[in-house]
Enzyme design. Sequence first.
Site, mmCIF file in Angstrom:
data_model
loop_
_atom_site.group_PDB
_atom_site.id
_atom_site.type_symbol
_atom_site.label_atom_id
_atom_site.label_comp_id
_atom_site.label_asym_id
_atom_site.label_seq_id
_atom_site.Cartn_x
_atom_site.Cartn_y
_atom_site.Cartn_z
ATOM 1 N N ARG A 1 0.802 -1.221 0.000
ATOM 2 C CA ARG A 1 0.000 0.000 0.000
ATOM 3 C C ARG A 1 0.841 1.279 0.000
ATOM 4 N NH1 ARG A 1 -4.981 -1.554 4.168
ATOM 5 N NH2 ARG A 1 -6.057 -2.946 2.708
ATOM 6 N N GLU B 1 -8.217 0.271 16.896
ATOM 7 C CA GLU B 1 -7.357 1.238 16.208
ATOM 8 C C GLU B 1 -6.897 2.352 17.132
ATOM 9 O OE1 GLU B 1 -7.395 3.928 12.085
ATOM 10 O OE2 GLU B 1 -9.085 2.613 12.547
#
Length: 573
Positions: free
Chosen positions: A299, A387
């Site tokens: 990515r 997260e």
Amino acid sequence: MTSPSPNTSVPIHLEADVLVIGAGGAGMYAALEAAKAGASVILADRSLIGRGGATVMAQMTVAAALGEQTPDHWEHHFADTLAAGRGLCDERLAALLCEDGPQRLREMDAWKVGWAREDGHIKQAQAPGHDRPRCAYVDFLSTGPAVSKTLRTQLNNASGIRRIGDLTIVDIALRDGEACGATALHLPTGQAVTLAAKAVVIATGGLTGLYRRNSASSNMGGDGYALALRAGAELIDMEFVQFFPIGHLAPRLVGMDPIMWDPFRYKLGGKLLNSEMREFETDYATKDARSDGTYVLTRDLATYAITKEVEAGRGSPAGGAYLSFQHVPEAEIRKAFGPVVDRLAENGIDLAQRPVEVAPIAHYHMGGIHVDEMMATGVPGLFACGEAVGGANGANRLSGNAITEAFVFGARAGRSAAERAKQGMSMWSADAARPAIDLLRSASKRDAPNPAAVIVKLQAVMADDVGPFRTDAKLRSAISQIAQLKADIGDTPFASAESFDPVLADWLDLRNMLAVAQSVAIPALARTESRGAHQRDDHLGLDVGWSVNQVVALSGSDMTLRKVVPTIGKAVA
């Protein structure tokens, strides 16, 4: 003329053993595990329970070494996670994620989440950075909604969990340096709420709402990071913001996830093309890049490739790259993604006939609250998960690890918080909530900047100067502009003096967002190398001298920064 904000004089008071802040995948899992361990739980969210945050929006895959179709072991997943993290992973957290992942996915399977199956086995797809097919999913890009629905069903069947939506947490309540609850604002009524708890879990997700183009829900501006900082906890790896390389750009797409193209790509082999209609990924591939016909670049490298093609004048009309499936027979596209193809058609998109335009979009944050393997912060009684936690992924997250992280860290945080609650009496005192109550009472209607407009300005600053590719000049400009925006809004909240007060809500959001923006920009300026998701155009390449984590803390009103060596070794059982 000033007018006080309403409904803050007599707070509503609620009590539980454990307070979980945030009701996405990690928060719901934490609440379920805490309740299973015998704790009474308040699950609070600024949105609808189980319908806000990132998990419900995710249409992607979940990584775990299930070995259902291909022989696998969690240590192989662990090795891939460390490789993606570019030497900065906290190995305790990464090992915990990989070792516990299969158990959590099988638990979700028992709860009838609906993992896609083939010949009686859970299907596992290949995803970037993995050495073998490892990523489970629910058919037709329904993974996140299915996960969220399953967890909501479990909440409905659980006892001892009180769910409260529309609550914005203003601050963690502290007594003698220990977390003992929180103070909140009930958004529809403007009523102040105090929440007493023997343990507090922050599960508020990431910070990608700080950026102009992002795949986040509207409530992901980094609230949890700011709450943790002000409570005295530390943040780690804050400079590492992951930009998803092929976020949807054009034509207009309504009601679908902007990062939906990854499954299409690894199932069908979509091609990234520049304005010359030429594939360009191999131009940017490193010598160890893997090409399997669907992926060449991870990515971070794909983000770099698209950005550089645009800068070179070879971008698509909307400022990105083309993603084309025109080489794939229409029947194959429909076989792989049937109902989704129909939804795309409603948006005027026919993948067999035309490419779409894609460009990098802020998607995930590797950094977050510094915790140990029990998900405990440095503040007694304060835990974090999902997260909101930093360290497990190092400089770049491996594809598919996000929902696994929500499951694994949520479960561990819930159990740890329940264990903490069993150990003693509540530390709650009304004085612990007084600073936050006083802040709410000070809110007034007056001439001041429009906080919603300031949020838009901040998002532009972060996108332009603290985006995928950074320089000394850009970062210094960002830090200066953020400081000016903080000065502009001041320390006293704005209000509309209405019961439902969007001005006050935006000011509280902005207060958090500005603190978190600083916590990203300051370590980004300090890290004079390019590593993972942190790329410096003026410091190309990885520097072995920077094989350290950066830790952010508050000292009074000043933000401090220190370096620590990455934690080596596996987590305790």
